[in-house]
Design a protein around this motif. Sequence first.
Motif, PDB file in Angstrom:
ATOM      1  N   MET A   1     -39.578 -53.594 -54.233  1.00 27.33           N
ATOM      2  CA  MET A   1     -39.926 -53.074 -55.557  1.00 27.33           C
ATOM      3  C   MET A   1     -41.456 -53.014 -55.731  1.00 27.33           C
ATOM      4  N   LYS A   2     -42.134 -54.060 -55.290  1.00 24.38           N
ATOM      5  CA  LYS A   2     -43.586 -54.099 -55.404  1.00 24.38           C
ATOM      6  C   LYS A   2     -44.222 -52.982 -54.587  1.00 24.38           C
ATOM      7  N   ARG A   3     -43.637 -52.708 -53.437  1.00 22.21           N
ATOM      8  CA  ARG A   3     -44.137 -51.637 -52.571  1.00 22.21           C
ATOM      9  C   ARG A   3     -44.060 -50.289 -53.281  1.00 22.21           C
ATOM     10  N   ILE A   4     -42.935 -50.052 -53.973  1.00 21.14           N
ATOM     11  CA  ILE A   4     -42.744 -48.792 -54.697  1.00 21.14           C
ATOM     12  C   ILE A   4     -43.754 -48.669 -55.830  1.00 21.14           C
ATOM     13  N   ILE A   5     -43.998 -49.774 -56.532  1.00 23.80           N
ATOM     14  CA  ILE A   5     -44.949 -49.765 -57.642  1.00 23.80           C
ATOM     15  C   ILE A   5     -46.358 -49.428 -57.142  1.00 23.80           C
ATOM     16  N   ILE A   6     -46.746 -50.025 -56.015  1.00 24.63           N
ATOM     17  CA  ILE A   6     -48.082 -49.753 -55.462  1.00 24.63           C
ATOM     18  C   ILE A   6     -48.196 -48.295 -55.044  1.00 24.63           C
ATOM     19  N   LYS A   7     -47.135 -47.767 -54.417  1.00 24.72           N
ATOM     20  CA  LYS A   7     -47.169 -46.364 -54.003  1.00 24.72           C
ATOM     21  C   LYS A   7     -47.241 -45.431 -55.200  1.00 24.72           C
ATOM     22  N   MET A   8     -46.561 -45.784 -56.284  1.00 22.33           N
ATOM     23  CA  MET A   8     -46.621 -44.981 -57.504  1.00 22.33           C
ATOM     24  C   MET A   8     -48.034 -45.014 -58.092  1.00 22.33           C
ATOM     25  N   LYS A   9     -48.665 -46.192 -58.064  1.00 25.93           N
ATOM     26  CA  LYS A   9     -50.045 -46.313 -58.557  1.00 25.93           C
ATOM     27  C   LYS A   9     -50.979 -45.421 -57.742  1.00 25.93           C
ATOM     28  N   LEU A  10     -50.819 -45.488 -56.413  1.00 27.56           N
ATOM     29  CA  LEU A  10     -51.654 -44.671 -55.549  1.00 27.56           C
ATOM     30  C   LEU A  10     -51.428 -43.183 -55.807  1.00 27.56           C
ATOM     31  N   PHE A  11     -50.166 -42.815 -56.003  1.00 31.39           N
ATOM     32  CA  PHE A  11     -49.834 -41.414 -56.267  1.00 31.39           C
ATOM     33  C   PHE A  11     -50.498 -40.933 -57.558  1.00 31.39           C
ATOM     34  N   LEU A  12     -50.395 -41.728 -58.626  1.00 33.35           N
ATOM     35  CA  LEU A  12     -50.984 -41.348 -59.913  1.00 33.35           C
ATOM     36  C   LEU A  12     -52.507 -41.285 -59.837  1.00 33.35           C
ATOM     37  N   ILE A  13     -53.101 -42.264 -59.138  1.00 32.23           N
ATOM     38  CA  ILE A  13     -54.557 -42.280 -58.990  1.00 32.23           C
ATOM     39  C   ILE A  13     -55.034 -41.040 -58.255  1.00 32.23           C
ATOM     40  N   ARG A  14     -54.328 -40.665 -57.189  1.00 29.83           N
ATOM     41  CA  ARG A  14     -54.767 -39.535 -56.374  1.00 29.83           C
ATOM     42  C   ARG A  14     -54.491 -38.194 -57.055  1.00 29.83           C
ATOM     43  N   ILE A  15     -53.402 -38.114 -57.806  1.00 31.42           N
ATOM     44  CA  ILE A  15     -53.132 -36.892 -58.568  1.00 31.42           C
ATOM     45  C   ILE A  15     -54.205 -36.703 -59.641  1.00 31.42           C
ATOM     46  N   THR A  16     -54.547 -37.798 -60.329  1.00 29.84           N
ATOM     47  CA  THR A  16     -55.602 -37.736 -61.350  1.00 29.84           C
ATOM     48  C   THR A  16     -56.923 -37.325 -60.722  1.00 29.84           C
ATOM     49  N   ARG A  17     -57.184 -37.824 -59.526  1.00 26.12           N
ATOM     50  CA  ARG A  17     -58.429 -37.496 -58.829  1.00 26.12           C
ATOM     51  C   ARG A  17     -58.476 -36.010 -58.466  1.00 26.12           C
ATOM     52  N   ILE A  18     -57.347 -35.486 -58.001  1.00 24.58           N
ATOM     53  CA  ILE A  18     -57.288 -34.064 -57.648  1.00 24.58           C
ATOM     54  C   ILE A  18     -57.509 -33.192 -58.879  1.00 24.58           C
ATOM     55  N   ILE A  19     -56.899 -33.594 -59.991  1.00 28.81           N
ATOM     56  CA  ILE A  19     -57.072 -32.829 -61.238  1.00 28.81           C
ATOM     57  C   ILE A  19     -58.533 -32.826 -61.665  1.00 28.81           C
ATOM     58  N   SER A  20     -59.193 -33.980 -61.534  1.00 26.95           N
ATOM     59  CA  SER A  20     -60.607 -34.063 -61.921  1.00 26.95           C
ATOM     60  C   SER A  20     -61.492 -33.218 -61.007  1.00 26.95           C
ATOM     61  N   ILE A  21     -61.026 -32.983 -59.763  1.00 28.47           N
ATOM     62  CA  ILE A  21     -61.799 -32.152 -58.832  1.00 28.47           C
ATOM     63  C   ILE A  21     -61.637 -30.670 -59.178  1.00 28.47           C
ATOM     64  N   ILE A  22     -60.392 -30.235 -59.398  1.00 32.23           N
ATOM     65  CA  ILE A  22     -60.152 -28.812 -59.653  1.00 32.23           C
ATOM     66  C   ILE A  22     -60.495 -28.409 -61.078  1.00 32.23           C
ATOM     67  N   CYS A  23     -60.563 -29.399 -61.983  1.00 35.35           N
ATOM     68  CA  CYS A  23     -60.853 -29.076 -63.378  1.00 35.35           C
ATOM     69  C   CYS A  23     -61.800 -30.126 -63.978  1.00 35.35           C
ATOM     70  N   PRO A  24     -63.062 -30.103 -63.587  1.00 36.34           N
ATOM     71  CA  PRO A  24     -64.039 -31.063 -64.140  1.00 36.34           C
ATOM     72  C   PRO A  24     -64.338 -30.758 -65.606  1.00 36.34           C
TER      73      PRO A  24
END
Length: 266
Positions: A1-24
């Motif tokens: 369960m902890k592994r899934i939570i960490i992967k979800m955190k990483l996914f959200l962080i990286r999606i947010t990062r991509i959005i900030s790159i394509i739409c500053p």
Amino acid sequence: MKRIIIKMKLFLIRITRIISIICPKSDLLLYGLLIVLWMVFGFLSKYITDIHGDLSITYLRTLWNLRNSIFTSIVLAFSIGAFNNLRDYRRLLKRQHFLYVDSMDDFEYLFSALLKDDAWQKFHALYNDKCQEIAWGLIISKADCVNLLSNDVIFAFHTIQDRLYKIDDQLKDSSLMVINEEMLALRISEAKKQISKIMMSESRDDFKSIKELIDNLLFILEELRFIWRRDLILDLELVKMEQNPQEDFYKRMWLPNFDIKMVRNW
């Protein structure tokens, strides 16, 4: 369960990062200005319609009639902006990656000059602070055989100096993605002065100055590779959960109980 939570955190962080790159934020202002211009155009269209005596069409109706044009212009502006932002980001990333790899090679040449054998070549001496500590231990263990003013070491100093100037030039061009530009510039300046100080002194065993220089070189590399290690803490949590992280030497190196001497049989 902890592994899934960490992967979800990483996914959200990286999606947010991509959005900030394509739409500053600067692009959001542009899109806002585009919408305002369309509203002004709608107001002028309504005004012209009123002059011709057709008062039945409201301002909102006018904007509604322009909806296809407004939507198309916003989509086109976003698509072109996102494409250009991603392209520029990839160029910067690629350029910084080459700079980082070349800088590590040039900086680590100092270890090759100080350590005549190939022991240090079994790992990257400046890959992280643990590797640096191990490499420095090798230097100290052979201090009696190390000449800090040998031709190889002097050549290494000149190589490092040239690389520092190249990093400094890119930093001044604002083409580096780092944590703290001011601190990086300071460490580059300190490293240059330390090299000049060591070469001007006639001491063949000024290991304190060499250690200070290596610390600065490690800091500079940490800044250059920051862009690829932003999620290091969460990534390490996943590594610790792996059943057999021992297969990957550099994954294993991050583990708290890792002893490189046992792996390399030193």
